[in-house]
Design a protein around this motif. Structure first.
Motif, PDB file in Angstrom:
ATOM      1  N   LYS A  51       0.883  -1.076   0.130  1.00 36.09           N
ATOM      2  CA  LYS A  51       0.103  -0.028  -0.091  1.00 36.09           C
ATOM      3  C   LYS A  51       0.979   1.242   0.022  1.00 36.09           C
ATOM      4  O   LYS A  51       0.586   2.301  -0.622  1.00 36.09           O
ATOM      5  N   GLY A  52       2.061   1.212   0.605  1.00 37.72           N
ATOM      6  CA  GLY A  52       2.789   2.400   0.956  1.00 37.72           C
ATOM      7  C   GLY A  52       3.487   2.720  -0.371  1.00 37.72           C
ATOM      8  O   GLY A  52       3.656   3.908  -0.842  1.00 37.72           O
ATOM      9  N   HIS A  53       3.839   1.534  -1.319  1.00 37.22           N
ATOM     10  CA  HIS A  53       4.275   1.471  -2.488  1.00 37.22           C
ATOM     11  C   HIS A  53       3.406   2.201  -3.642  1.00 37.22           C
ATOM     12  O   HIS A  53       3.838   3.159  -4.351  1.00 37.22           O
ATOM     13  N   LEU A  54       2.271   1.720  -3.367  1.00 31.56           N
ATOM     14  CA  LEU A  54       1.278   2.256  -4.565  1.00 31.56           C
ATOM     15  C   LEU A  54       0.658   3.588  -4.185  1.00 31.56           C
ATOM     16  O   LEU A  54       0.777   4.510  -5.372  1.00 31.56           O
ATOM     17  N   GLU A  55       0.779   4.118  -3.060  1.00 29.84           N
ATOM     18  CA  GLU A  55       0.386   5.361  -2.355  1.00 29.84           C
ATOM     19  C   GLU A  55       1.504   6.238  -2.918  1.00 29.84           C
ATOM     20  O   GLU A  55       1.240   7.559  -3.439  1.00 29.84           O
ATOM     21  N   ALA A  56       2.755   6.007  -2.911  1.00 37.16           N
ATOM     22  CA  ALA A  56       4.032   6.925  -2.969  1.00 37.16           C
ATOM     23  C   ALA A  56       4.022   7.026  -4.705  1.00 37.16           C
ATOM     24  O   ALA A  56       4.455   7.972  -5.235  1.00 37.16           O
ATOM     25  N   THR A  57       3.615   5.709  -5.265  1.00 35.14           N
ATOM     26  CA  THR A  57       3.761   5.817  -6.901  1.00 35.14           C
ATOM     27  C   THR A  57       2.758   6.666  -7.369  1.00 35.14           C
ATOM     28  O   THR A  57       3.036   7.429  -8.265  1.00 35.14           O
ATOM     29  N   ALA A  58       1.526   6.887  -6.855  1.00 39.44           N
ATOM     30  CA  ALA A  58       0.595   7.708  -7.400  1.00 39.44           C
ATOM     31  C   ALA A  58       1.135   9.183  -7.066  1.00 39.44           C
ATOM     32  O   ALA A  58       0.804  10.196  -7.813  1.00 39.44           O
ATOM     33  N   LYS A  59       1.576   9.390  -5.962  1.00 37.20           N
ATOM     34  CA  LYS A  59       1.869  10.999  -5.560  1.00 37.20           C
ATOM     35  C   LYS A  59       3.084  11.061  -6.523  1.00 37.20           C
ATOM     36  O   LYS A  59       3.135  12.303  -6.972  1.00 37.20           O
ATOM     37  N   LEU A  60       4.043  10.224  -6.662  1.00 34.72           N
ATOM     38  CA  LEU A  60       5.185  10.550  -7.856  1.00 34.72           C
ATOM     39  C   LEU A  60       4.482  10.700  -9.188  1.00 34.72           C
ATOM     40  O   LEU A  60       4.831  11.746  -9.645  1.00 34.72           O
ATOM     41  N   ASP A  61       3.643  10.065  -9.641  1.00 38.16           N
ATOM     42  CA  ASP A  61       3.134  10.261 -10.820  1.00 38.16           C
ATOM     43  C   ASP A  61       2.336  11.635 -11.009  1.00 38.16           C
ATOM     44  O   ASP A  61       2.504  12.212 -11.901  1.00 38.16           O
ATOM     45  N   ALA A  62       1.563  11.928  -9.866  1.00 38.65           N
ATOM     46  CA  ALA A  62       0.905  13.179  -9.837  1.00 38.65           C
ATOM     47  C   ALA A  62       1.900  14.510  -9.926  1.00 38.65           C
ATOM     48  O   ALA A  62       1.680  15.418 -10.746  1.00 38.65           O
ATOM     49  N   SER A  63       2.997  14.209  -9.243  1.00 38.32           N
ATOM     50  CA  SER A  63       3.782  15.264  -8.897  1.00 38.32           C
ATOM     51  C   SER A  63       4.635  15.469 -10.453  1.00 38.32           C
ATOM     52  O   SER A  63       4.827  16.627 -10.948  1.00 38.32           O
ATOM     53  N   GLN A 148       9.284  28.242 -11.914  1.00 38.16           N
ATOM     54  CA  GLN A 148      10.454  27.848 -11.543  1.00 38.16           C
ATOM     55  C   GLN A 148      10.410  27.347 -10.282  1.00 38.16           C
ATOM     56  O   GLN A 148      10.994  26.393  -9.781  1.00 38.16           O
ATOM     57  N   GLN A 149       9.950  28.223  -9.142  1.00 39.42           N
ATOM     58  CA  GLN A 149       9.851  27.790  -7.780  1.00 39.42           C
ATOM     59  C   GLN A 149       9.046  26.650  -7.591  1.00 39.42           C
ATOM     60  O   GLN A 149       9.302  25.625  -6.791  1.00 39.42           O
ATOM     61  N   ALA A 150       7.810  26.487  -8.255  1.00 46.33           N
ATOM     62  CA  ALA A 150       6.935  25.228  -8.146  1.00 46.33           C
ATOM     63  C   ALA A 150       7.832  23.888  -8.607  1.00 46.33           C
ATOM     64  O   ALA A 150       7.491  23.109  -8.239  1.00 46.33           O
ATOM     65  N   ILE A 151       8.092  24.363  -9.691  1.00 44.23           N
ATOM     66  CA  ILE A 151       9.150  23.106 -10.443  1.00 44.23           C
ATOM     67  C   ILE A 151      10.143  22.548  -9.334  1.00 44.23           C
ATOM     68  O   ILE A 151      10.275  21.340  -9.093  1.00 44.23           O
ATOM     69  N   ALA A 152      10.774  23.477  -8.508  1.00 43.81           N
ATOM     70  CA  ALA A 152      11.718  23.118  -7.807  1.00 43.81           C
ATOM     71  C   ALA A 152      10.987  22.314  -6.578  1.00 43.81           C
ATOM     72  O   ALA A 152      11.484  21.286  -5.992  1.00 43.81           O
ATOM     73  N   ARG A 153       9.844  22.730  -6.033  1.00 43.01           N
ATOM     74  CA  ARG A 153       9.013  22.044  -5.025  1.00 43.01           C
ATOM     75  C   ARG A 153       8.759  20.548  -5.539  1.00 43.01           C
ATOM     76  O   ARG A 153       8.825  19.702  -4.894  1.00 43.01           O
ATOM     77  N   ILE A 155      10.003  18.644  -7.525  1.00 44.35           N
ATOM     78  CA  ILE A 155      11.361  17.828  -7.533  1.00 44.35           C
ATOM     79  C   ILE A 155      11.615  17.306  -6.301  1.00 44.35           C
ATOM     80  O   ILE A 155      11.978  16.161  -6.028  1.00 44.35           O
ATOM     81  N   GLY A 156      11.673  18.342  -5.223  1.00 34.80           N
ATOM     82  CA  GLY A 156      11.762  17.752  -3.823  1.00 34.80           C
ATOM     83  C   GLY A 156      10.603  16.814  -3.384  1.00 34.80           C
ATOM     84  O   GLY A 156      10.991  16.079  -2.795  1.00 34.80           O
ATOM     85  N   GLU A 157       9.607  16.795  -3.899  1.00 34.96           N
ATOM     86  CA  GLU A 157       8.420  15.825  -3.643  1.00 34.96           C
ATOM     87  C   GLU A 157       8.782  14.592  -4.448  1.00 34.96           C
ATOM     88  O   GLU A 157       8.712  13.660  -3.716  1.00 34.96           O
ATOM     89  N   GLN A 158       9.385  14.541  -5.412  1.00 39.71           N
ATOM     90  CA  GLN A 158       9.694  13.396  -6.047  1.00 39.71           C
ATOM     91  C   GLN A 158      10.753  12.676  -5.344  1.00 39.71           C
ATOM     92  O   GLN A 158      10.555  11.626  -5.442  1.00 39.71           O
ATOM     93  N   GLU A 159      11.571  13.438  -5.252  1.00 37.20           N
ATOM     94  CA  GLU A 159      12.744  12.822  -4.260  1.00 37.20           C
ATOM     95  C   GLU A 159      12.480  12.186  -3.033  1.00 37.20           C
ATOM     96  O   GLU A 159      12.802  11.208  -2.687  1.00 37.20           O
ATOM     97  N   LYS A 160      11.170  12.861  -2.342  1.00 37.78           N
ATOM     98  CA  LYS A 160      10.569  12.506  -1.153  1.00 37.78           C
ATOM     99  C   LYS A 160       9.909  10.885  -1.375  1.00 37.78           C
ATOM    100  O   LYS A 160      10.250  10.089  -0.816  1.00 37.78           O
ATOM    101  N   GLN A 161       9.227  10.949  -2.443  1.00 38.90           N
ATOM    102  CA  GLN A 161       8.458   9.876  -2.731  1.00 38.90           C
ATOM    103  C   GLN A 161       9.443   8.658  -3.308  1.00 38.90           C
ATOM    104  O   GLN A 161       9.155   7.415  -2.950  1.00 38.90           O
ATOM    105  N   VAL A 162      10.309   8.745  -4.018  1.00 37.61           N
ATOM    106  CA  VAL A 162      11.338   7.914  -4.565  1.00 37.61           C
ATOM    107  C   VAL A 162      11.887   7.446  -2.914  1.00 37.61           C
ATOM    108  O   VAL A 162      12.182   6.146  -3.159  1.00 37.61           O
TER     109      VAL A 162
END
Length: 336
Positions: A51-63, A148-153, A155-162
């Protein structure tokens, strides 16, 4: 003496009935024991990891989707700013050239009433044009910075989900390793598996929470709408062997309406390991669920001493016991 014998004869059937009642009351509890093999602790750990994997994957894809949209916005804003740069430079040059002369001076220099009115009109038009140009340019620059600032955020979200994905994979591997399994297995995969109709998702790509609310077509119990979709899609794809979903147990997904057991045999669960055509049927069915995992919301699949999770792929599953416990007579499917 005769009265005593009569009382004993009458008491014996009562005692037998009482003993039978105890057995009948105890029988349902014994039936609750999970024949799937493994332990509640193991299943809870695997469920959490999947479940944690699937939730993180969904958040990563959305980001990543948001990042793509932001990049489009950034590209357009940069193009707008570049296009207006020349006009802004003209405005800036004009302001520098006439900056020392006041509007009143320019008007007083006019030689006639007509010239005076003409200069008023041109000054007004120039001011409006310069104001719009500067406002549009400022808006484009601000949009560029915000994107540019939103893109940086993102990228940070994606690093968190990875990072979460890596941690959940490790949790699944440790859970399987704790019971002697977890080594990489060959698995059951087929590029020829048909595609299933996707189950509904939330607008952000996540899976909606579901409970046991629809009738189970395989028993008198209930299952979730997502499991019903998986069951119906499998049958539409030709997997029509005997299946049982809901059942009363002490743990696992079956009593939650989130799991089905698909028999390798066409008519029943046989207490032997599947072979021949039945084994091939199970191989194809397991591969079908794996190929359509993201469409059906698959949490894990178990078949022939192997388990597939979205974050590990196929791994050895070392449950012990008969064909049901080691899953050699049926394919087990659990969905979110």
């Amino acid at each position: 003496m005769a009265a005593t014998l009569l009382r004993r004869c009458l008491t014996a059937p009562v005692a037998m009935l009482a003993a039978l009642a105890v057995l009948l009351l105890a029988a349902p509890h014994a039936a609750h024991a999970d024949p799937e093999g493994g332990t509640k602790t193991l299943r809870d750990a695997l469920e959490s990891a999947a479940k944690g994997h699937l939730e993180a994957t969904a958040k990563l894809d959305a980001s990543r989707k948001r990042q793509g949209e932001l990049r489009d916005t950034l590209k357009q804003a940069q193009a707008d700013a570049t296009r207006m740069q020349a006009q802004v430079e003209v405005t800036a040059g004009r302001a520098y050239k006439y900056g020392r002369a006041t509007t009143l001076t320019v008007l007083l220099d006019s030689g006639s009433p007509d010239s005076f009115l003409d200069r008023i009109s041109r000054l007004d038009a120039m001011a409006q044009l310069d104001g719009r140009a500067l406002a549009d340019y400022r808006r484009a620059v601000d949009t560029t910075k915000a994107a540019q600032q939103a893109i940086a955020r993102e990228i940070g979200e994606q690093e968190k989900q990875v990072g979460i994905l890596a941690r959940k994979k490790k949790e699944a591997e440790l859970a399987l390793g704790s019971v002697g399994g977890g080594s990489v297995a060959g698995g059951f995969v087929s590029v020829n598996s048909p595609l299933a109709k996707p189950a509904p998702r939330n607008s952000d790509g996540s899976w909606p929470k579901e409970s046991c609310t629809v009738n189970d077509p395989t028993t008198s119990g209930c299952i979730t709408p997502r499991l019903l979709n998986a069951y119906q899609q499998a049958r539409s794809a030709g997997f029509t062997h005997y299946t049982s979903c809901y059942s009363v147990r002490d743990s696992g997904e079956h009593p939650k309406g989130r799991a089905c057991d698909f028999s390798a045999n066409a008519t029943t669960f046989q207490n032997v390991a599947a072979s021949g055509g039945d084994k091939q049927y199970g191989d194809r069915l397991a591969a079908y669920f794996v190929k359509n995992a993201s469409r059906l919301g698959v949490m894990y699949v178990i078949w022939y001493r192997q388990i597939w999770l979205p974050n590990t792929g196929w791994r050895a599953y070392s449950a012990s016991g008969g064909p049901a416990a080691v899953h050699t007579n049926h394919v087990h499917l659990s969905v979110l």
